[in-house]
Design a protein around this motif. Structure first.
Motif, mmCIF file in Angstrom:
data_model
loop_
_atom_site.group_PDB
_atom_site.id
_atom_site.type_symbol
_atom_site.label_atom_id
_atom_site.label_comp_id
_atom_site.label_asym_id
_atom_site.label_seq_id
_atom_site.Cartn_x
_atom_site.Cartn_y
_atom_site.Cartn_z
ATOM 1 N N ARG A 114 86.385 29.677 88.281
ATOM 2 C CA ARG A 114 86.594 31.060 87.842
ATOM 3 C C ARG A 114 85.303 31.858 87.734
ATOM 4 N NH1 ARG A 114 90.426 29.127 82.883
ATOM 5 N NH2 ARG A 114 92.307 28.679 84.104
ATOM 6 N N SER A 115 84.184 31.219 87.909
ATOM 7 C CA SER A 115 82.901 31.898 87.715
ATOM 8 C C SER A 115 82.668 32.942 88.795
ATOM 9 C CB SER A 115 81.759 30.875 87.727
ATOM 10 O OG SER A 115 81.618 30.296 89.015
ATOM 11 N N ALA A 116 81.824 33.911 88.463
ATOM 12 C CA ALA A 116 81.505 34.973 89.416
ATOM 13 C C ALA A 116 80.820 34.420 90.656
ATOM 14 C CB ALA A 116 80.615 36.020 88.737
ATOM 15 N N ALA A 117 79.983 33.393 90.480
ATOM 16 C CA ALA A 117 79.263 32.829 91.622
ATOM 17 C C ALA A 117 80.220 32.283 92.670
ATOM 18 C CB ALA A 117 78.323 31.721 91.136
ATOM 19 N N VAL A 118 81.296 31.628 92.235
ATOM 20 C CA VAL A 118 82.273 31.069 93.168
ATOM 21 C C VAL A 118 83.165 32.169 93.723
ATOM 22 C CG1 VAL A 118 84.223 29.500 93.395
ATOM 23 C CG2 VAL A 118 82.213 28.795 92.095
ATOM 24 N N GLN A 119 83.594 33.097 92.879
ATOM 25 C CA GLN A 119 84.453 34.173 93.347
ATOM 26 C C GLN A 119 83.769 35.018 94.420
ATOM 27 O OE1 GLN A 119 87.779 35.035 92.055
ATOM 28 N NE2 GLN A 119 87.605 32.893 91.452
ATOM 29 N N GLU A 120 82.457 35.196 94.309
ATOM 30 C CA GLU A 120 81.723 35.995 95.286
ATOM 31 C C GLU A 120 81.706 35.339 96.665
ATOM 32 O OE1 GLU A 120 77.931 36.460 93.490
ATOM 33 O OE2 GLU A 120 78.539 38.162 92.251
ATOM 34 N N ILE A 121 81.829 34.014 96.704
ATOM 35 C CA ILE A 121 81.885 33.339 97.999
ATOM 36 C C ILE A 121 83.102 33.818 98.789
ATOM 37 C CG2 ILE A 121 82.109 31.114 99.160
ATOM 38 C CD1 ILE A 121 80.646 29.846 96.784
ATOM 39 N N THR A 278 92.186 30.568 90.615
ATOM 40 C CA THR A 278 92.537 31.203 91.868
ATOM 41 C C THR A 278 91.475 32.230 92.213
ATOM 42 O OG1 THR A 278 94.237 32.463 93.028
ATOM 43 C CG2 THR A 278 93.892 32.999 90.725
ATOM 44 N N TRP A 279 91.452 32.652 93.476
ATOM 45 C CA TRP A 279 90.517 33.690 93.900
ATOM 46 C C TRP A 279 91.115 35.038 93.562
ATOM 47 C CZ3 TRP A 279 90.131 35.885 99.415
ATOM 48 C CH2 TRP A 279 89.080 36.808 99.493
ATOM 49 N N SER A 289 80.075 41.327 92.397
ATOM 50 C CA SER A 289 80.352 40.214 91.494
ATOM 51 C C SER A 289 81.715 40.349 90.868
ATOM 52 C CB SER A 289 79.283 40.187 90.387
ATOM 53 O OG SER A 289 79.581 39.204 89.440
ATOM 54 N N SER A 290 82.416 39.224 90.771
ATOM 55 C CA SER A 290 83.735 39.208 90.162
ATOM 56 C C SER A 290 83.965 37.887 89.488
ATOM 57 C CB SER A 290 84.820 39.445 91.214
ATOM 58 O OG SER A 290 84.823 38.393 92.128
ATOM 59 N N SER A 291 84.916 37.866 88.591
ATOM 60 C CA SER A 291 85.266 36.639 87.904
ATOM 61 C C SER A 291 86.724 36.666 87.564
ATOM 62 C CB SER A 291 84.433 36.484 86.621
ATOM 63 O OG SER A 291 84.861 35.371 85.890
ATOM 64 N N GLY A 293 87.946 35.344 84.984
ATOM 65 C CA GLY A 293 88.119 35.372 83.537
ATOM 66 C C GLY A 293 88.959 34.222 83.053
ATOM 67 N N SER A 294 89.992 34.529 82.275
ATOM 68 C CA SER A 294 90.808 33.477 81.680
ATOM 69 C C SER A 294 92.088 33.220 82.447
ATOM 70 C CB SER A 294 91.166 33.868 80.238
ATOM 71 O OG SER A 294 91.892 35.074 80.232
ATOM 72 N N SER A 295 92.185 33.735 83.663
ATOM 73 C CA SER A 295 93.427 33.563 84.413
ATOM 74 C C SER A 295 93.586 32.137 84.881
ATOM 75 C CB SER A 295 93.447 34.502 85.616
ATOM 76 O OG SER A 295 92.426 34.153 86.498
ATOM 77 N N SER A 296 94.834 31.754 85.121
ATOM 78 C CA SER A 296 95.079 30.462 85.741
ATOM 79 C C SER A 296 95.410 30.689 87.186
ATOM 80 C CB SER A 296 96.184 29.708 84.993
ATOM 81 O OG SER A 296 97.317 30.505 84.821
ATOM 82 N N CYS A 297 96.676 30.845 87.532
ATOM 83 C CA CYS A 297 96.993 31.268 88.869
ATOM 84 C C CYS A 297 98.332 31.914 88.888
ATOM 85 C CB CYS A 297 96.883 30.150 89.876
ATOM 86 S SG CYS A 297 97.546 28.604 89.395
ATOM 87 N N GLY A 298 98.784 32.237 90.058
ATOM 88 C CA GLY A 298 100.061 32.912 90.130
ATOM 89 C C GLY A 298 100.251 33.703 91.385
#
Length: 342
Positions: A114-121, A278-279, A289-291, A293-298
Motif C-alpha cells: 500500500r505504500s506510495a513507493a509501490v503504488q508509483e510503480i 490493491t493498486w 505519489s499515491s498510496s 492508505g488503509s484500503s484492502s481491495c475490491g
C-alpha cells in the motif's frame, strides 16, 4: 413527430452513451507511450506488472533475505538486520517493520504493497502503456452503470408511451402506429453500445501482456538492475514473473504462515475478506505519489494470494465495478497469480 417520452429517452441514451465513450477512450489512452523494452524491465516493475503490489513487496522481502539484510523465520516473523535501504521500496519495508525492526510477514507485505513507493510503480507502468489506471477503469464502470439506468428508463418511458397510445386509440383519437418500434430500436442501439464499450477486465494492456510474454521467452529471466550471483538473480526473476511457487518450501511457509492463520481465524466472520493491497493509482497522468492508505481491495485488480496483486496476467477477484475504498473487501476465488488479468 416524436412523443415527449421518446425525446426524453433519446436524450438520456445519447448523453450517457457519450459519457461511456469518452471515459473508455480516456481509459485506453496512453499519455506518454514509451513502447516495449524487451526483457529489460527492472525487477520491481516486472513484479508489479506480473503480480501487482503484493508481489513487489514479496520480491523486495526475498531480495533482502537473500542478501542477509533481513531474517525471515518459519513462523512468519521478519527481522530487519540492515536498516539502510537501497531503494524506495526497501525504505517502505524498513519503515513498515517499525522501530523494533520486527514485523509479521503478512502485515509487512500489506503495508509495503500500500505504500506510495509501490503504488508509483504502477503509475509508471501506466505511463508506458503497459497497464491501465484503476481510477479510469472505475470511471468507465460508473458511466456504464448510469447508461444502464438510462436504458431502464427507456423501457419505462416506452411503456408509458404505449399506454398513452392505447388510450388515444380506444377513445377514437388515432395517432398513428404504436410507438414500439422507435423505442425498441433505441433500446437495441443502447445495448449494442454497452457491449461494444465494455472495458477489459484486466489492468494489463495488450502491450503489457506482450512485454510479459517476451520476458518469459528465451530461458530464465534475470533482472539487470540487481547485483547478485546468477542463482539469486534466477530466483528473483522467477519470483517476479511467476510468484512464490518458485521459492523453496521453507521460504514459502514463512511467507504464508501468518496469512493462512489470519484467514482461517477470520473465515467464520467473513467469507470475503482480503488481506492484501490493491493498486489504487494516483488518479493523474503525471504518475505522482499515491498510496492506498488503509484500503484492502475490491476493484477488479484486487488480490488475495500471497504473491498476487493487481494487474497481473493471472486470476482476478472482485467485481469490475467496485472501487478502491477504505471499506472495500475482495471476493473469493482469487488465485496465486494476481488480479487484473484479461
Amino acid at each position: 413527430m416524436w412523443s415527449t417520452e421518446f425525446t426524453v429517452a433519446l436524450v438520456l441514451v445519447l448523453v450517457t452513451g457519450t459519457a461511456v465513450g469518452v471515459t473508455r477512450a480516456r481509459l485506453r489512452r496512453v499519455p506518454h507511450p514509451q513502447g516495449l523494452s524487451g526483457r529489460g524491465l527492472e525487477l520491481m516493475e516486472t513484479a508489479f506488472l506480473a503480480g501487482g503490489p503484493t508481489r513487489v513487496a514479496v520480491t523486495a522481502l526475498v531480495r533482502m533475505q537473500q542478501e542477509g539484510r533481513v531474517i525471515v523465520a518459519r513462523s512468519g516473523l521478519v527481522t530487519v538486520t540492515d536498516p539502510a535501504p537501497r531503494d524506495a521500496v526497501e525504505a517502505a519495508l524498513i519503515d513498515a517493520a517499525g522501530p523494533g525492526r520486527q514485523q509479521d510477514a503478512d502485515v509487512l507485505r500489506r503495508q509495503v504493497a500500500r505504500s506510495a513507493a509501490v503504488q508509483e510503480i504502477g503509475d509508471r507502468l501506466a505511463d508506458r502503456g503497459l497497464m491501465r489506471r484503476p481510477d479510469r477503469h472505475r470511471a468507465v464502470v460508473r458511466a456504464r452503470r448510469v447508461m444502464g439506468l438510462a436504458l431502464l428508463a427507456t423501457v419505462v418511458l416506452g411503456v408509458f408511451a404505449m399506454v398513452d397510445w392505447t388510450d388515444r386509440t380506444f377513445n377514437g383519437r388515432y395517432t398513428g402506429p404504436p410507438p414500439v418500434f422507435p423505442f425498441a430500436v433505441l433500446l437495441v442501439a443502447g445495448v449494442v453500445s454497452m457491449v461494444a464499450t465494455r472495458p477489459d477486465r484486466g489492468r494489463v494492456t495488450p502491450a503489457g501482456r506482450r512485454q510479459l510474454s517476451m520476458m518469459k521467452e528465451g530461458g530464465a529471466w534475470r533482472p539487470y538492475d540487481v547485483v547478485a550471483p546468477v542463482a539469486a538473480l534466477t530466483v528473483l526473476g522467477a519470483l517476479a514473473l511467476e510468484g512464490t511457487d518458485e521459492l523453496d518450501e521453507e521460504m514459502r511457509a514463512a511467507l504464508t504462515a501468518r496469512q493462512l492463520a489470519s484467514s482461517s481465524s477470520s473465515s467464520a466472520s467473513s467469507s470475503s475478506s482480503c488481506s492484501t493491497a490493491t493498486w489504487c493509482g494516483s488518479g493523474s497522468d503525471s504518475g505522482s505519489s499515491s498510496s492506498c492508505g488503509s484500503s484492502s481491495c475490491g476493484s477488479s485488480s484486487s488480490s488475495c494470494g500471497s504473491s498476487s496483486g493487481c494487474g497481473s496476467s493471472g486470476s482476478s477477484c472482485g467485481s469490475s465495478g467496485s472501487s478502491c475504498s477504505s471499506g472495500s473487501s475482495c471476493g473469493s476465488s482469487c488465485g496465486g497469480g494476481g488480479c487484473g488479468s484479461s
